[in-house]
Structure formats: structure tokens, C-alpha cells
Design an enzyme around this catalytic site. Structure first.
Site, PDB file in Angstrom:
ATOM      1  CB  SER A 149      -0.569  -0.011   0.365  1.00  0.00           C
ATOM      2  OG  SER A 149      -0.389   0.606   1.723  1.00  0.00           O
ATOM      3  CE  LYS A 150      -1.504   5.227  -4.117  1.00  0.00           C
ATOM      4  NZ  LYS A 150      -2.159   7.047  -4.956  1.00  0.00           N
ATOM      5  NE  ARG A 151      -2.435   3.703   4.947  1.00  0.00           N
ATOM      6  CZ  ARG A 151      -3.207   3.894   4.351  1.00  0.00           C
ATOM      7  NH1 ARG A 151      -3.229   5.128   3.306  1.00  0.00           N
ATOM      8  NH2 ARG A 151      -3.938   3.098   3.519  1.00  0.00           N
TER       9      ARG A 151
END
Ligand code: GLU
Length: 538
Positions: free
Chosen positions: A274-276
Site C-alpha cells: 500500500s501507499k503507506r
């Protein structure tokens, strides 16, 4: 045979995740291998999710990777808005194609494949809440549409009135009942889905007079004569709807082929990357640095010092392989090696160590001159000047420590010496800052361990053997002088060398003594020997 035409159709809802770059890359490789066109289309019909700067970011990121569009983006990196011979389908931004779509939505209503729906947002949430209370899920489908407010359940008169007088109606696709949609995916093979599991998706909204993704995507792929749609697996559930839309328009014969790419997975293989994740786990997930509207910074491969060639190579191998052991492929080599049938169906686990391995391998391929140019900005950040003319204060190898000025040839020699130990250009600095700056202090535990009177006396005596040698004495000769002196006196080689290294580096680990001395020159060597004595033997 039709010319291959593929598209990358990002929505400008934020920075492009590396998975998105991979989708663009695979499209690009596919098109180029087939001598076809690679088109970029900006899918910005969801104005609620629009993020300022995202479109420019996407284009810049693809440019950095060398993924250049044949159509949709001009030479200045701008989305083409007016049709030209090269860009006949402009505008390539869907918000600017707004006027195109209603006609198509209306055509489906007229043919009985779609209908007007008048339910307000409040009415729909009430339906959802009611279903939830019964532990059910509300879906707008062939059952519920019978009692909801739409042109199928209301009289023609009522519908016409609502169409004319209200402005939040939508056009929904009338999902057929109990039909098996038979589909083929170039990666996943044959798929069948019963339409009873699907809902009546909104195709067009009166409120902003814009199409939803589904309608705009199908209409534009058709108008732009797309032959293959290569996209992320998150769109696979939409495929039956897309098939039915092509059918409803009567475009099935020219429908593109579909290929859905599997997800990129976290390094532990558990779940989607994910982006995080990057910030949490300490690696970039974005091609370029991104600063969001709150000022939060997400790191990028470019700013972290990755070469675009390495980034592209590692991305290509996340979910694809050429079927042999070779791992290094530049973009043009990927174009000839790529094939959709070697794409893996399962998710591709991202391995950050492999990412830096790729960078290291590319770094080794580049010559010192190229690397030196990339290293100069890092030296400048450390207040070091690089010049191309020799000055009088320089040693023969091009070092002037007093004025923190170094000749480009010196920088190249440093790189030659330490290249094998580096994965990134920035490592040149962290590996051996002492090749540009004299140590100002000494690592305490190394001093305690090595700077003992019985040893440093021997080291200082050994150092004297070099005091008057010429600056261009070779590394081999320096080594010989040092070793012969130590051996002749039957002194402990390691202990003496460690004292010398402490003087040169400030610590007991580092490059070979003779390597350092031959680079920095005798004057600097003598200075460092004086300095360590002044500092430690007060
Ligand atoms: N706009 C969609 C996205 O950003 C494109 C999906 C597709 O390629 O059809 O994912």
C-alpha cells in the site's frame, strides 16, 4: 491486422504508486514490441477525488522512467487538448471530453440497456441502513429496481417530469438477470460470471453532467481504437459490466482484449503493497517524492538515488520474467523480451533488498565520469568544490584539502576505488568522507583499542618512512615501503596499520591504507599524522 494500440489511463487522484508505473510500463513494452502506439489518457471524471498536481506528477514520473507516450502527451509534457495529426483523439483528459458521453448513455437508455434513476442520496442511504439492520447488503439490481424510483418503475410521464425538473438523477446500466457472462483474459484465461451477482452501475450523472469511470472508459477505449486493455487486477470485477457495455453498444466485434495484472504484495507477502507501507517499512513506493496538501512527504525512488534504469528493470521483474536467468534488462531490451504470457497470475512480492541490488548492479555498469557528475551535487551539499582545472595547492592526484577543492579526476579516482562497495551514488560520500575531509575526531572505542603507546610509537615511526616521498608514488610502492619497514622490525602488522588507519580515517575500519595515502597525497597524510598526535597524545 489492426495496429496495436494500448493505453495507460490514470486517474489524477494522487501520486502514482509503483504498481501504477508497472502497469504503464507493461503497456508501453507491449505496444513498442508490436510496433504499436502507447496512449496516455487522464481519467478525471470523479471531481471529488481530484488532487492538485497529480497529473503533472504522473507525467513526470513516466518521463523519468523513459516511458514516453506516442499519443496524449505533447513534447512539453502537457496533456494534449486539441486534436492534431499525431494526437487525433484530443482532448485526452476526460473532463474535457464531457460533451461526448451523454449521447452514449442516452443511446443505451433508448435501446433498453439503461434507465434513469431518481433516487436521492438520502433515499439510497435509507435503503442501505434498512438492509444493514436485517444483516443484508443493499444492491441496486433487477430486484430492488422494481421498487426504487426510476424510469422502469415510474410512469413515463412521471419520469419525464423528473428528468426535466430535477438535477440529481443518474443513468444506470440495466444489468440483465441470470445471464452467464463469458470472458477471456490474456493472463487469467476464461472467466464466467453470473449477472445476478452484479449491480446496476451508474453510468452518467446529471448533477455534474459527467460519466462515471465505466462509461467513459468504454466509450474512450472504443473511440481511441484500443486493441488491448492491460490494467490492474482491481478492475477484474468490472470486466463483466464492460463486456456487457460493449455488447449493448454493438461494439463486441471490435472490443479490446483484456489483461489484468496481479497486485504488488508487501515484502512479507501478506497483503497488497500500500501507499503507506513504504514510509512504515523504510523504502519508497512512489517513483518520485510527493508532498501532499498537508505537507506530508513521501519518499520517491528518484530522490532516494535510484537510477531510472534500475527502477524500470526491477519493476518489469515484479510479476514478469523472461524465462531465463538473466536479470539485467534495460528498457529497449525489455521491449524485445517482454510477453504477456510470461506474466505471473499470483501477486508479486516486493523485495526492497532486490531493489537496491538492481541499483548496485547498474552503478557498476556506469563509468566514473558519469557517476562523478551525479556525485558532484552531493559533494557540493557538503561544501566541497569540484573543479576541472588543477590549482597550485593541489596534490598531483588533484586534492586540495585546505580549500575543500578537488579536481574532477580526483573524484573519478575516488569512485573507481569505492564503486564496488556502493549501491547508490550517495554511498560514495558515506563510505569515505575522509577522502574529502580530514577527520576532526576519533572513534573512542577504536582509540581505546588501538592507540596504545606500544603500538602508535611504531606507527609514527612507520609513517616517517613516507614523509618525504613524491606525491605520485604508486599505491603499490607505498604499500611496499610500509610493509617492508614493519616486517623488517618484526612489528605487529595489524596493530601498526590500525593506528595509521585511525589517523587517516578517524576509525579503525575503512579503505586500504596505501589506497588512501596515494589518493590524498603525502602532505595531507603528514597533516593527519600530526593531528592525531596533537589530539590524542596531549
Ligand atoms: N482510471 C482507472 C485507474 O486509474 C483506469 C482503469 C483502466 O485502465 O481501465 O485505475
Amino acid at each position: 491486422m489492426k495496429k496495436t494500440r494500448v493505453r495507460f489511463a490514470p486517474s489524477p487522484t494522487g501520486p502514482l504508486h509503483m504498481g501504477g508505473v508497472r502497469t504503464a510500463l507493461y503497456n508501453y513494452l507491449y505496444a513498442k514490441q508490436k510496433g504499436g502506439d502507447f496512449i496516455i489518457r487522464i481519467e478525471d471524471t470523479d471531481s471529488n477525488r481530484f488532487v492538485e498536481g497529480a497529473e503533472q506528477y504522473i507525467i513526470e514520473a513516466l518521463n523519468w522512467c523513459g516511458i514516453i507516450a506516442d499519443e496524449g502527451i505533447d513534447e512539453n509534457g502537457k496533456v494534449v487538448e486539441t486534436a492534431t495529426e499525431k494526437h487525433p483523439h484530443a482532448p485526452y483528459r476526460q473532463s474535457q471530453r464531457k460533451a461526448i458521453y451523454f449521447k452514449y448513455a442516452k443511446e443505451l437508455v433508448d435501446k433498453g440497456f439503461a434507465y434513469y434513476a431518481f433516487d436521492t442520496a438520502e433515499e439510497l442511504s435509507a435503503q442501505r441502513a434498512e438492509a444493514e439492520a436485517k444483516k443484508e447488503t443493499f444492491i441496486y439490481n433487477s430486484q430492488s429496481r422494481q421498487y426504487l424510483r426510476n424510469s422502469l418503475s415510474l410512469s413515463q410521464e412521471e419520469s419525464e417530469k423528473l428528468i426535466a425538473e430535477t438535477n440529481n438523477w443518474t443513468i444506470r446500466f440495466k444489468m440483465p438477470e441470470n445471464r452467464i457472462v463469458k470472458m477471456d483474459d490474456l493472463i487469467r484465461g476464461h472467466i464466467e460470471v453470473n449477472t445476478n451477482t452484479l449491480d446496476d452501475k451508474v453510468l452518467w450523472k446529471k448533477i455534474d453532467e459527467l460519466p462515471t469511470y465505466h462509461l467513459a472508459n468504454i466509450v474512450d477505449d472504443h473511440l481511441m481504437e484500443i486493441t488491448e486493455v492491460i490494467r490492474g487486477e482491481e478492475w477484474l470485477p468490472s470486466l463483466p459490466l464492460h463486456y456487457l457495455l460493449y455488447e449493448a453498444f454493438g461494439w463486441s466485434d471490435s472490443m479490446p482484449k483484456f489483461a489484468h495484472l496481479s497486485l504488488l504484495l508487501k515484502p512479507d507477502g501478506k497483503g497488497k503493497l500500500s501507499k503507506r507501507d513504504g514510509d512504515k517499512m523504510g523504502f519508497p513506493v512512489f517513483p518520485l517524492k510527493w508532498i501532499n496538501s498537508e505537507g506530508e512527504v513521501s519518499r520517491g525512488y528518484r530522490e532516494d538515488g535510484y537510477f531510472p534504469e534500475a527502477f524500470v528493470n526491477l519493476l518489469a521483474f515484479l510479476g514478469w520474467n523472461p524465462g531465463n536467468d538473466r536479470e539485467m534488462y534495460r528498457l529497449d531490451e525489455l521491449i524485445s523480451a517482454f510477453s504477456l504470457d510470461r506474466i505471473v497470475k499470483s501477486g508479486a512480492r516486493f523485495n526492497p533488498e532486490k531493489a537496491s541490488w538492481y541499483n548496485k548492479e547498474y552503478l557498476r555498469l556506469y563509468n566514473s565520469e558519469k557517476l562523478a557528475q551525479l556525485f558532484i551535487p552531493i559533494l557540493e551539499e557538503n561544501n566541497i568544490t569540484v573543479v576541472t582545472d588543477y590549482n597550485t595547492d593541489m596534490t598531483k592526484s588533484g586534492a586540495d584539502f585546505e580549500h575543500r577543492t578537488f579536481h574532477i579526476d580526483y573524484v573519478c579516482k575516488v569512485i573507481e576505488l569505492i564503486k564496488e562497495r556502493a549501491s547508490f551514488v550517495k554511498d560514495f560520500w558515506t563510505i569515505a568522507p575522509y577522502l574529502f575531509l580530514a577527520p576532526k575526531s576519533f572513534v573512542e572505542k577504536d582509540v581505546a583499542k588501538f592507540w596504545k603507546e606500544e603500538n602508535y610509537k611504531l606507527a609514527l615511526d612507520t609513517a616517517k618512512q613516507l614523509a618525504n616521498i613524491e606525491d605520485n608514488t604508486s599505491k603499490e610502492d607505498i604499500e611496499k615501503i610500509l610493509e617492508e619497514h614493519i616486517r623488517k622490525n618484526e612489528w605487529p602488522m595489524g596493530k601498526v596499520m590500525n593506528c595509521l588507519r585511525l589517523a587517516l580515517v578517524g576509525a579503525s575500519s575503512g579503505l586500504g591504507i596505501a589506497d588512501i595515502i596515494s589518493l590524498i597525497g603525502i602532505k595531507e597524510f603528514n597533516n593527519r599524522i600530526d593531528f592525531i598526535q596533537e589530539t590524542l597524545n596531549k
